[in-house]
Design a protein around this motif. Structure first.
Motif, short mmCIF file in Angstrom:
data_model
loop_
_atom_site.label_atom_id
_atom_site.label_comp_id
_atom_site.label_asym_id
_atom_site.label_seq_id
_atom_site.Cartn_x
_atom_site.Cartn_y
_atom_site.Cartn_z
N LEU A 116 0.83 -1.20 0.00
CA LEU A 116 0.00 0.00 0.00
C LEU A 116 0.87 1.25 0.00
O LEU A 116 0.58 2.21 -0.72
N LYS A 117 1.92 1.26 0.80
CA LYS A 117 2.84 2.40 0.82
C LYS A 117 3.40 2.65 -0.57
O LYS A 117 3.50 3.80 -1.03
N TYR A 118 3.78 1.57 -1.25
CA TYR A 118 4.37 1.71 -2.58
C TYR A 118 3.33 2.21 -3.59
O TYR A 118 3.63 3.07 -4.43
N ILE A 119 2.12 1.68 -3.49
CA ILE A 119 1.04 2.13 -4.38
C ILE A 119 0.79 3.62 -4.20
O ILE A 119 0.65 4.37 -5.17
N GLU A 120 0.72 4.06 -2.95
CA GLU A 120 0.51 5.49 -2.67
C GLU A 120 1.65 6.32 -3.25
O GLU A 120 1.43 7.42 -3.79
N HIS A 121 2.86 5.81 -3.15
CA HIS A 121 4.03 6.49 -3.70
C HIS A 121 3.93 6.61 -5.22
O HIS A 121 4.16 7.69 -5.78
N ILE A 122 3.57 5.52 -5.88
CA ILE A 122 3.46 5.52 -7.34
C ILE A 122 2.42 6.51 -7.82
O ILE A 122 2.62 7.25 -8.79
N VAL A 123 1.29 6.55 -7.14
CA VAL A 123 0.24 7.51 -7.52
C VAL A 123 0.69 8.94 -7.27
O VAL A 123 0.47 9.83 -8.09
N VAL A 125 3.73 10.20 -7.29
CA VAL A 125 4.74 10.67 -8.25
C VAL A 125 4.27 10.52 -9.69
O VAL A 125 5.03 10.72 -10.64
N LYS A 126 2.97 10.14 -9.82
CA LYS A 126 2.32 10.06 -11.14
C LYS A 126 3.02 9.08 -12.08
O LYS A 126 3.26 9.37 -13.26
N SER A 152 -6.49 11.26 -7.86
CA SER A 152 -5.34 12.03 -8.35
C SER A 152 -5.52 12.44 -9.81
O SER A 152 -4.60 13.01 -10.41
N ASN A 153 -6.70 12.12 -10.38
CA ASN A 153 -6.98 12.45 -11.77
C ASN A 153 -6.00 11.76 -12.71
O ASN A 153 -5.59 12.29 -13.73
N GLY A 154 -5.59 10.55 -12.31
CA GLY A 154 -4.64 9.81 -13.13
C GLY A 154 -5.33 8.92 -14.14
O GLY A 154 -6.52 8.61 -14.04
#
Length: 247
Positions: A116-123, A125-126, A152-154
Protein backbone atom coordinates in the motif's frame (compact mmCIF):
# COMPACT_ATOMS: atom_id res chain seq x y z
CA UNK A 1 52.31 -20.29 6.78
CA UNK A 2 49.32 -22.64 6.67
CA UNK A 3 45.98 -22.26 4.85
CA UNK A 4 44.32 -20.83 7.95
CA UNK A 5 46.93 -18.08 8.18
CA UNK A 6 46.56 -17.31 4.47
CA UNK A 7 42.80 -17.12 4.80
CA UNK A 8 43.18 -14.80 7.82
CA UNK A 9 45.39 -12.48 5.78
CA UNK A 10 42.94 -12.54 2.88
CA UNK A 11 40.02 -11.79 5.18
CA UNK A 12 41.86 -8.73 6.47
CA UNK A 13 42.02 -7.26 2.93
CA UNK A 14 38.23 -6.86 2.71
CA UNK A 15 38.17 -8.65 -0.65
CA UNK A 16 35.47 -11.16 -1.50
CA UNK A 17 35.99 -14.89 -1.18
CA UNK A 18 34.02 -17.60 -2.93
CA UNK A 19 31.13 -19.36 -1.26
CA UNK A 20 33.16 -22.51 -0.63
CA UNK A 21 35.76 -20.62 1.40
CA UNK A 22 33.01 -18.52 2.99
CA UNK A 23 31.26 -21.60 4.33
CA UNK A 24 34.49 -22.83 5.93
CA UNK A 25 35.07 -19.68 8.00
CA UNK A 26 34.96 -20.07 11.75
CA UNK A 27 32.41 -17.89 13.58
CA UNK A 28 35.09 -15.41 14.72
CA UNK A 29 36.67 -15.23 11.28
CA UNK A 30 33.24 -14.93 9.66
CA UNK A 31 32.38 -11.88 11.76
CA UNK A 32 35.74 -10.30 10.92
CA UNK A 33 35.21 -11.05 7.24
CA UNK A 34 31.72 -9.56 7.21
CA UNK A 35 32.88 -6.44 9.01
CA UNK A 36 35.83 -5.94 6.63
CA UNK A 37 33.71 -6.69 3.55
CA UNK A 38 30.96 -4.34 4.67
CA UNK A 39 33.41 -1.49 5.21
CA UNK A 40 35.12 -2.22 1.88
CA UNK A 41 31.90 -2.30 -0.12
CA UNK A 42 30.39 0.76 1.56
CA UNK A 43 33.50 2.73 0.58
CA UNK A 44 33.54 1.58 -3.04
CA UNK A 45 31.18 0.94 -5.93
CA UNK A 46 31.21 -2.81 -5.35
CA UNK A 47 28.40 -5.02 -4.11
CA UNK A 48 27.91 -7.76 -1.58
CA UNK A 49 27.20 -11.24 -2.80
CA UNK A 50 23.94 -12.88 -1.83
CA UNK A 51 25.66 -15.23 0.62
CA UNK A 52 27.49 -12.32 2.25
CA UNK A 53 24.27 -10.32 2.54
CA UNK A 54 22.41 -13.29 4.03
CA UNK A 55 24.91 -13.49 6.91
CA UNK A 56 24.47 -9.84 7.94
CA UNK A 57 22.24 -8.80 10.81
CA UNK A 58 19.14 -6.74 10.03
CA UNK A 59 20.74 -3.40 10.86
CA UNK A 60 23.59 -4.04 8.43
CA UNK A 61 21.16 -5.29 5.77
CA UNK A 62 19.17 -2.08 6.08
CA UNK A 63 22.30 0.03 5.86
CA UNK A 64 23.46 -1.87 2.78
CA UNK A 65 20.10 -1.69 0.99
CA UNK A 66 19.81 2.02 1.76
CA UNK A 67 23.26 2.56 0.26
CA UNK A 68 22.39 0.60 -2.90
CA UNK A 69 19.12 2.50 -3.35
CA UNK A 70 20.88 5.82 -2.80
CA UNK A 71 23.10 4.89 -5.75
CA UNK A 72 19.88 4.26 -7.74
CA UNK A 73 20.89 0.70 -8.42
CA UNK A 74 18.46 -2.19 -8.67
CA UNK A 75 18.02 -4.54 -5.72
CA UNK A 76 17.08 -8.00 -7.02
CA UNK A 77 14.27 -10.03 -5.55
CA UNK A 78 16.82 -12.61 -4.30
CA UNK A 79 18.01 -10.12 -1.68
CA UNK A 80 14.49 -9.16 -0.62
CA UNK A 81 13.39 -12.79 -0.47
CA UNK A 82 15.92 -13.58 2.28
CA UNK A 83 15.18 -10.39 4.24
CA UNK A 84 13.04 -10.15 7.35
CA UNK A 85 9.76 -8.20 7.34
CA UNK A 86 11.54 -5.40 9.19
CA UNK A 87 14.16 -5.14 6.45
CA UNK A 88 11.51 -5.28 3.73
CA UNK A 89 9.61 -2.44 5.39
CA UNK A 90 12.80 -0.41 5.59
CA UNK A 91 13.52 -1.20 1.94
CA UNK A 92 10.20 0.13 0.66
CA UNK A 93 10.51 3.26 2.82
CA UNK A 94 13.94 3.90 1.29
CA UNK A 95 12.57 3.36 -2.22
CA UNK A 96 9.88 5.95 -1.50
CA UNK A 97 12.32 8.43 0.09
CA UNK A 98 14.51 8.34 -3.02
CA UNK A 99 11.48 8.41 -5.37
CA UNK A 100 12.61 5.16 -6.93
CA UNK A 101 10.63 2.22 -8.35
CA UNK A 102 10.70 -1.56 -8.06
CA UNK A 103 9.82 -4.46 -10.30
CA UNK A 104 6.89 -6.79 -9.85
CA UNK A 105 8.99 -9.68 -8.55
CA UNK A 106 10.09 -7.53 -5.60
CA UNK A 107 6.60 -6.08 -5.09
CA UNK A 108 5.18 -9.59 -4.76
CA UNK A 109 7.40 -10.24 -1.71
CA UNK A 110 6.15 -7.25 0.29
CA UNK A 111 3.59 -7.18 3.08
CA UNK A 112 0.14 -5.67 2.41
CA UNK A 113 1.15 -2.57 4.35
CA UNK A 114 4.32 -2.08 2.33
CA UNK A 115 2.48 -2.72 -0.93
CA UNK A 116 0.00 0.00 0.00
CA UNK A 117 2.84 2.40 0.82
CA UNK A 118 4.37 1.71 -2.58
CA UNK A 119 1.04 2.13 -4.38
CA UNK A 120 0.51 5.49 -2.67
CA UNK A 121 4.03 6.49 -3.70
CA UNK A 122 3.46 5.52 -7.34
CA UNK A 123 0.24 7.51 -7.52
CA UNK A 124 1.83 10.49 -5.77
CA UNK A 125 4.74 10.67 -8.25
CA UNK A 126 2.32 10.06 -11.14
CA UNK A 127 3.90 6.85 -12.36
CA UNK A 128 2.14 3.80 -13.74
CA UNK A 129 1.82 0.28 -12.39
CA UNK A 130 1.77 -2.44 -15.04
CA UNK A 131 -0.93 -5.09 -15.12
CA UNK A 132 1.50 -7.61 -13.61
CA UNK A 133 1.41 -5.61 -10.36
CA UNK A 134 -2.36 -5.95 -10.20
CA UNK A 135 -1.97 -9.73 -10.16
CA UNK A 136 0.00 -9.38 -6.91
CA UNK A 137 -2.66 -7.27 -5.16
CA UNK A 138 -5.53 -8.38 -2.99
CA UNK A 139 -8.99 -7.15 -3.99
CA UNK A 140 -8.78 -4.56 -1.21
CA UNK A 141 -5.49 -3.22 -2.51
CA UNK A 142 -6.76 -3.08 -6.08
CA UNK A 143 -9.78 -1.08 -4.94
CA UNK A 144 -7.52 1.30 -3.00
CA UNK A 145 -5.23 1.70 -6.01
CA UNK A 146 -8.12 2.57 -8.34
CA UNK A 147 -9.54 4.97 -5.77
CA UNK A 148 -6.19 6.72 -5.36
CA UNK A 149 -5.75 6.96 -9.14
CA UNK A 150 -9.20 8.46 -9.56
CA UNK A 151 -8.63 10.99 -6.76
CA UNK A 152 -5.34 12.03 -8.35
CA UNK A 153 -6.98 12.45 -11.77
CA UNK A 154 -4.64 9.81 -13.13
CA UNK A 155 -5.14 7.64 -16.19
CA UNK A 156 -7.02 4.38 -15.68
CA UNK A 157 -8.26 1.69 -18.02
CA UNK A 158 -12.01 2.11 -17.64
CA UNK A 159 -12.64 -1.64 -17.85
CA UNK A 160 -10.63 -2.15 -14.64
CA UNK A 161 -12.56 0.33 -12.49
CA UNK A 162 -14.87 -1.39 -9.97
CA UNK A 163 -18.55 -0.59 -10.43
CA UNK A 164 -18.66 1.07 -7.00
CA UNK A 165 -16.07 3.66 -8.11
CA UNK A 166 -17.42 4.53 -11.53
CA UNK A 167 -19.65 7.42 -10.45
CA UNK A 168 -16.70 8.89 -8.61
CA UNK A 169 -14.59 8.42 -11.74
CA UNK A 170 -17.15 10.21 -13.91
CA UNK A 171 -17.32 13.14 -11.49
CA UNK A 172 -13.55 13.52 -11.32
CA UNK A 173 -13.24 13.34 -15.10
CA UNK A 174 -15.93 15.99 -15.51
CA UNK A 175 -14.55 18.33 -12.86
CA UNK A 176 -11.10 18.14 -14.45
CA UNK A 177 -12.40 18.60 -18.01
CA UNK A 178 -11.04 15.21 -19.06
CA UNK A 179 -12.30 13.45 -22.17
CA UNK A 180 -14.12 10.18 -21.65
CA UNK A 181 -13.69 7.12 -23.81
CA UNK A 182 -16.70 5.96 -25.78
CA UNK A 183 -17.17 2.95 -23.49
CA UNK A 184 -17.09 5.14 -20.38
CA UNK A 185 -19.48 7.68 -21.90
CA UNK A 186 -21.94 4.97 -22.94
CA UNK A 187 -21.96 3.63 -19.35
CA UNK A 188 -22.52 7.03 -17.81
CA UNK A 189 -25.99 7.81 -16.37
CA UNK A 190 -27.99 10.38 -18.36
CA UNK A 191 -27.81 13.05 -15.67
CA UNK A 192 -24.04 12.80 -15.74
CA UNK A 193 -24.00 13.00 -19.53
CA UNK A 194 -25.79 16.31 -19.18
CA UNK A 195 -23.21 17.44 -16.64
CA UNK A 196 -20.37 16.23 -18.89
CA UNK A 197 -21.72 18.17 -21.87
CA UNK A 198 -22.50 21.42 -20.07
CA UNK A 199 -19.50 21.58 -17.74
CA UNK A 200 -17.44 23.26 -20.46
CA UNK A 201 -18.92 25.21 -23.37
CA UNK A 202 -16.63 23.77 -26.05
CA UNK A 203 -17.34 20.10 -25.30
CA UNK A 204 -17.29 17.97 -28.45
CA UNK A 205 -18.99 14.61 -28.77
CA UNK A 206 -18.08 12.12 -31.46
CA UNK A 207 -20.68 10.23 -33.47
CA UNK A 208 -20.70 7.20 -31.18
CA UNK A 209 -21.31 9.39 -28.14
CA UNK A 210 -24.03 11.36 -29.89
CA UNK A 211 -25.77 8.12 -30.81
CA UNK A 212 -25.81 7.15 -27.11
CA UNK A 213 -27.20 10.46 -25.80
CA UNK A 214 -30.92 11.05 -25.13
CA UNK A 215 -32.64 13.53 -27.44
CA UNK A 216 -33.36 16.10 -24.73
CA UNK A 217 -29.69 16.24 -23.74
CA UNK A 218 -28.61 16.29 -27.39
CA UNK A 219 -30.68 19.41 -27.96
CA UNK A 220 -28.84 21.09 -25.11
CA UNK A 221 -25.56 20.01 -26.71
CA UNK A 222 -26.52 21.25 -30.19
CA UNK A 223 -27.81 24.59 -28.90
CA UNK A 224 -24.62 25.00 -26.90
CA UNK A 225 -22.54 24.45 -30.03
CA UNK A 226 -24.65 26.80 -32.12
CA UNK A 227 -24.48 29.51 -29.45
CA UNK A 228 -20.71 29.34 -29.70
CA UNK A 229 -20.92 30.10 -33.42
CA UNK A 230 -19.99 26.58 -34.52
CA UNK A 231 -21.82 24.86 -37.32
CA UNK A 232 -23.05 21.29 -37.11
CA UNK A 233 -21.55 18.39 -39.01
CA UNK A 234 -23.72 16.64 -41.60
CA UNK A 235 -24.85 13.79 -39.34
CA UNK A 236 -25.28 16.22 -36.44
CA UNK A 237 -27.52 18.50 -38.49
CA UNK A 238 -29.66 15.54 -39.54
CA UNK A 239 -30.13 14.44 -35.91
CA UNK A 240 -30.79 18.04 -34.82
CA UNK A 241 -33.49 18.58 -37.44
CA UNK A 242 -35.06 15.21 -36.68
CA UNK A 243 -35.35 16.01 -32.98
CA UNK A 244 -36.71 19.50 -33.72
CA UNK A 245 -39.39 18.07 -36.01
CA UNK A 246 -40.43 15.54 -33.38
CA UNK A 247 -40.86 18.13 -30.63
Amino acid sequence: MNNKDLLQQYVDTGLSINIGQFNKLSENLLQTYLRKRFISVMNSTGDLTLYEYSALNDDRKKEYLGWVIKRHEYVTSDFIKISSDSVKDFFIDAIIDFKDTIYNDVFSLLSEESKLKYIEHIVRVKKFLGYEFLDEMSDELKYKYYELKIDSNGYLNYHLIPDELRLKYFNVMIENNRELSDIAYMDMPDDMKYKYITHIKNRLLNQTQIEHTPDNILMVYFKQRLSQGWGLEGFEEQIYNKIKNEQ
